[in-house]
Design a protein around this motif. Structure first.
Motif, PDB file in Angstrom:
ATOM      1  N   ASP A   1     -62.280  44.722 -39.434  1.00 28.64           N
ATOM      2  CA  ASP A   1     -62.428  44.821 -41.067  1.00 28.64           C
ATOM      3  C   ASP A   1     -61.160  45.223 -41.771  1.00 28.64           C
ATOM      4  OD1 ASP A   1     -65.226  44.323 -40.628  1.00 28.64           O
ATOM      5  OD2 ASP A   1     -65.826  46.460 -40.905  1.00 28.64           O
ATOM      6  N   ALA A   2     -60.918  44.664 -42.897  1.00 35.37           N
ATOM      7  CA  ALA A   2     -59.975  44.964 -43.712  1.00 35.37           C
ATOM      8  C   ALA A   2     -60.474  45.795 -45.059  1.00 35.37           C
ATOM      9  CB  ALA A   2     -59.156  43.562 -44.273  1.00 35.37           C
ATOM     10  N   LEU A   3     -59.913  46.998 -45.346  1.00 40.25           N
ATOM     11  CA  LEU A   3     -60.457  47.871 -46.217  1.00 40.25           C
ATOM     12  C   LEU A   3     -59.684  47.750 -47.449  1.00 40.25           C
ATOM     13  CD1 LEU A   3     -61.682  50.730 -44.071  1.00 40.25           C
ATOM     14  CD2 LEU A   3     -62.707  48.707 -44.347  1.00 40.25           C
ATOM     15  N   SER A   4     -60.362  48.128 -48.580  1.00 43.66           N
ATOM     16  CA  SER A   4     -59.660  48.205 -49.915  1.00 43.66           C
ATOM     17  C   SER A   4     -60.554  49.457 -50.363  1.00 43.66           C
ATOM     18  CB  SER A   4     -60.264  47.238 -50.870  1.00 43.66           C
ATOM     19  OG  SER A   4     -59.554  45.853 -50.193  1.00 43.66           O
ATOM     20  N   VAL A   5     -59.837  49.870 -51.658  1.00 39.55           N
ATOM     21  CA  VAL A   5     -60.410  51.184 -52.255  1.00 39.55           C
ATOM     22  C   VAL A   5     -60.353  50.983 -53.867  1.00 39.55           C
ATOM     23  CG1 VAL A   5     -57.867  52.219 -52.477  1.00 39.55           C
ATOM     24  CG2 VAL A   5     -59.982  53.705 -52.362  1.00 39.55           C
ATOM     25  N   ARG A   6     -61.426  51.409 -54.544  1.00 41.77           N
ATOM     26  CA  ARG A   6     -61.432  51.559 -55.773  1.00 41.77           C
ATOM     27  C   ARG A   6     -61.970  52.773 -56.114  1.00 41.77           C
ATOM     28  NH1 ARG A   6     -65.890  46.891 -56.593  1.00 41.77           N
ATOM     29  NH2 ARG A   6     -67.764  48.112 -56.227  1.00 41.77           N
ATOM     30  N   SER A   7     -61.697  52.957 -57.521  1.00 43.05           N
ATOM     31  CA  SER A   7     -61.790  54.600 -58.001  1.00 43.05           C
ATOM     32  C   SER A   7     -61.874  54.770 -59.379  1.00 43.05           C
ATOM     33  CB  SER A   7     -60.695  55.392 -57.474  1.00 43.05           C
ATOM     34  OG  SER A   7     -60.483  56.542 -58.150  1.00 43.05           O
ATOM     35  N   VAL A   8     -62.952  55.314 -59.971  1.00 40.64           N
ATOM     36  CA  VAL A   8     -62.987  55.394 -61.373  1.00 40.64           C
ATOM     37  C   VAL A   8     -63.053  57.044 -61.797  1.00 40.64           C
ATOM     38  CG1 VAL A   8     -65.458  55.024 -61.277  1.00 40.64           C
ATOM     39  CG2 VAL A   8     -64.082  55.002 -63.529  1.00 40.64           C
ATOM     40  N   CYS A   9     -62.230  57.503 -62.665  1.00 47.32           N
ATOM     41  CA  CYS A   9     -62.190  58.852 -63.147  1.00 47.32           C
ATOM     42  C   CYS A   9     -63.627  59.121 -63.842  1.00 47.32           C
ATOM     43  CB  CYS A   9     -61.069  59.120 -63.971  1.00 47.32           C
ATOM     44  SG  CYS A   9     -60.877  60.821 -64.467  1.00 47.32           S
ATOM     45  N   ILE A  10     -64.067  60.085 -63.347  1.00 48.37           N
ATOM     46  CA  ILE A  10     -65.372  60.618 -64.001  1.00 48.37           C
ATOM     47  C   ILE A  10     -65.213  61.840 -64.880  1.00 48.37           C
ATOM     48  CG2 ILE A  10     -66.759  59.153 -62.703  1.00 48.37           C
ATOM     49  CD1 ILE A  10     -67.513  61.641 -60.740  1.00 48.37           C
ATOM     50  N   GLU A  11     -64.242  62.718 -64.479  1.00 50.91           N
ATOM     51  CA  GLU A  11     -64.273  64.014 -65.115  1.00 50.91           C
ATOM     52  C   GLU A  11     -62.986  64.583 -65.158  1.00 50.91           C
ATOM     53  OE1 GLU A  11     -67.170  66.575 -63.190  1.00 50.91           O
ATOM     54  OE2 GLU A  11     -66.130  68.366 -64.126  1.00 50.91           O
ATOM     55  N   THR A  12     -62.215  65.104 -66.150  1.00 49.39           N
ATOM     56  CA  THR A  12     -61.146  65.929 -66.043  1.00 49.39           C
ATOM     57  C   THR A  12     -61.291  67.325 -66.450  1.00 49.39           C
ATOM     58  OG1 THR A  12     -60.358  65.140 -68.091  1.00 49.39           O
ATOM     59  CG2 THR A  12     -59.640  63.899 -66.566  1.00 49.39           C
ATOM     60  N   ALA A  13     -60.783  68.111 -65.850  1.00 49.11           N
ATOM     61  CA  ALA A  13     -60.724  69.629 -66.107  1.00 49.11           C
ATOM     62  C   ALA A  13     -59.404  70.397 -66.156  1.00 49.11           C
ATOM     63  CB  ALA A  13     -61.860  70.476 -65.573  1.00 49.11           C
ATOM     64  N   PRO A  14     -59.104  71.142 -67.289  1.00 51.81           N
ATOM     65  CA  PRO A  14     -57.776  72.083 -66.810  1.00 51.81           C
ATOM     66  C   PRO A  14     -57.978  73.227 -65.752  1.00 51.81           C
ATOM     67  CG  PRO A  14     -58.870  72.491 -69.234  1.00 51.81           C
ATOM     68  CD  PRO A  14     -59.536  71.591 -68.529  1.00 51.81           C
ATOM     69  N   SER A  15     -57.204  73.628 -65.101  1.00 54.18           N
ATOM     70  CA  SER A  15     -57.397  74.867 -64.495  1.00 54.18           C
ATOM     71  C   SER A  15     -57.673  75.927 -64.915  1.00 54.18           C
ATOM     72  CB  SER A  15     -56.177  74.714 -63.255  1.00 54.18           C
ATOM     73  OG  SER A  15     -56.291  76.076 -62.726  1.00 54.18           O
ATOM     74  N   LYS A  16     -58.631  76.862 -64.525  1.00 54.88           N
ATOM     75  CA  LYS A  16     -59.151  78.143 -65.025  1.00 54.88           C
ATOM     76  C   LYS A  16     -58.161  79.148 -64.741  1.00 54.88           C
ATOM     77  CE  LYS A  16     -63.798  76.840 -65.194  1.00 54.88           C
ATOM     78  NZ  LYS A  16     -64.643  76.634 -64.072  1.00 54.88           N
TER      79      LYS A  16
END
Lengths: 381, 155
Positions: A104-119
């Protein structure tokens, strides 16, 4: 794919998509080797016994798949996009949907679903990504919500930065990165790149000079051969950088340095500072052009051109552990040319670059103090 | 591989609320760097000087390496005696503290829930909290996950 702007938390946006891979096909040996260390269950270790398992054959440990996912993330997202990644607090909802098998040859895909400043840390922010690992058939084998921690863009004394297009005297047009100080400028400097393009490090050097009160401009000298070159410091990157540098003559580089100086008030009022190959270009700018002053960090070709006469004050920094610039020859150069200020540090080539393993904090700090004092002496607004 | 020993750990071996201590292992600098070189080549996992400048303040293991070590302790301390059917996944992982060269890591398992499969009467899912902690007793990884185990065969 590339996203050259991504650097701080502010540059990460919900909806951003990234993809990378595939990896080299996974071998049976690699599956077994990983399992022997971390997950010695028979269906990860023994192809014959695994036939009787619920997987029907040898499969990779789920943690092996997860580690390959990280490998792909580092190679394709973090390194390529020069994200100011600081690590991760963890992840959520990891699911192993399908077995991963030898070949098997693997790939990655990713989508940003949320961003937040550190508290708790105003200088940090996080982002959550829906991340999937796919096999060569496009099937999702693993998914998770990954979390990235990033540095936030500094505020306050933050320099303004822009990318410009300039034209040299011979008609060649090229891009240049310019950083301006928040307050009134003490002068201007042309920052000359290494063999890695106007990359994150060179932009950071410009931003640093801008924070110290100078307009800093870095011409993309490799645009003569290939536009938009920005590379890292791996052996492959070094080979690629050298290949491009060989095609850029010192005459071409000096023409672009002159044009960059003209864009910030005229080279005659400018300081020039260069690193590595740029250190040699800075020396030649001093001998063949007429800037206000010049600073060269570990430029190997300075030795080759050591008999040229400079037209302005020059400061040269060298590392005594630099295998590429024999230190005896530097010392001989220094002894011969008392009209040039030369400083030698107990450090290696590239000691000023905190993206390289040769980075030396003490040498870098001292050389920077000397450089700023030198600019203070020779540059005027 | 020779015949596997008959399993002694089954779905029925778990009761919600119980805590198990599953042994420990030590991680070396060389192992940390080797893992990082292959899977997570970020400077703070590879290079002491770069790591000192990072948020970690010193060389630390990749979080994925820590999870591999957690898995190793789980297999050696439990799953080797079970007829494990793998795991559907992990609900939450938090890397709480850096894992350093020379750290001695131990695994503590707390059973949260035991859910028999509705569709397949031969198996069930155990929901667990896995805590990997170091020689100072500090939790370095906390994971909430699942393991699917065979049910004890009727006598």
């Amino acid at each position: 794919m590339s996203d050259p702007g991504l650097k701080y938390w502010e540059d990460v946006a919900v909806g951003d998509r990234r993809e990378g891979g595939p990896s080299a096909p996974l071998t049976e040996d690699a599956i077994v080797a990983f399992a022997r260390k971390f997950d010695p269950q028979y269906f990860h270790l023994d192809p014959a016994a695994a036939k009787d398992s619920l997987f029907g054959g040898l499969v990779a440990s789920g943690w092996h798949t997860a580690a390959i996912c990280m490998q792909l993330i580092v190679e394709h997202f973090i390194k390529r996009q020069r994200a100011a990644s600081l690590g991760s607090p963890g992840f959520d909802q990891l699911r192993w949907q399908k077995p991963v098998r030898p070949g098997d040859a693997l790939s990655v895909r990713s989508v940003c679903i949320e961003t937040a400043p550190s508290k708790s840390r105003p200088d940090l922010g996080s982002a959550r990504f829906r991340t999937e690992v796919l096999n060569q058939h496009g099937e999702t084998v693993m998914s998770l919500i990954s979390i990235g921690l990033y540095r936030r863009r500094p505020r306050g004394n933050q320099a303004m930065a822009t990318t410009l297009t300039l034209t040299a005297a011979d008609g060649h047009s090229f891009s240049a990165y310019r950083a301006d100080p928040a307050g009134p400028a003490k002068g201007a400097v042309v920052v000359i790149q290494e063999i890695f393009g106007v990359n994150a490090h060179i932009r950071e050097v410009c931003d640093g000079f801008a924070r110290d009160g100078y307009v800093a401009i870095a011409p993309a000298l490799f645009d003569r051969v290939e536009r938009g070159v920005e590379i890292g410091y791996s052996p492959e990157d070094i080979a690629r950088g050298r290949g491009i540098r060989e095609k850029v003559t010192f005459e071409m580089a000096l023409a672009d340095v002159a044009a960059a100086g003209a864009a910030v008030g005229g080279l005659a009022k400018c300081g020039v500072v260069g690193y590595c190959w740029g250190g040699s270009v800075a020396w030649l700018a001093a001998t063949r052009l007429k800037p206000a002053c010049a600073v060269g960090y570990y430029g190997g070709n300075t030795l080759q051109f050591q008999d040229e006469k400079q037209n302005c004050p020059v400061l040269l920094h060298y590392g005594e552990k630099d295998a590429g610039i024999p230190i005896d020859q530097v010392r001989a150069f220094k002894a011969k040319r008392t009209d040039v200020t030369m400083e030698i540090y107990p450090a290696d080539h590239g000691f000023n670059c905190d993206h390289r393993k040769q980075f030396d904090n003490a040498a870098s700090k001292l050389a920077r103090e000397r450089t700023l004092a030198f600019f203070g002496q020779h540059l005027r607004p | 591989m020779t015949a596997r020993p008959a399993p002694t750990v089954f779905f029925e071996s778990f009761t919600p609320g119980e805590v198990r201590e599953l042994g420990s292992l030590t991680v070396s600098r060389e192992e940390i760097v080797d893992f990082a070189r292959e899977f997570d080549p970020q400077p703070f996992h590879l290079d002491e000087a770069a790591a000192r400048r990072s948020l970690f303040g010193g060389l630390s293991a990749s979080g994925w390496h820590s999870l591999g070590l957690l898995m190793r302790l789980l297999v050696d301390g439990l799953l080797k005696d079970a007829d494990s059917m793998g795991s559907p996944g992990v609900d939450e992982v938090r890397w709480l503290k850096p894992v350093r060269p020379g750290d001695r890591l131990s695994l503590r398992l707390t059973t949260v829930a035991c859910v028999p499969s509705q569709s397949k009467p031969d198996r069930g899912v155990i929901h667990l909290v896995y805590e990997l902690y170091n020689q100072s007793g500090e939790a370095v990884v906390r994971m909430k996950g699942m393991n699917m185990l065979k049910r004890r065969p009727a006598a």
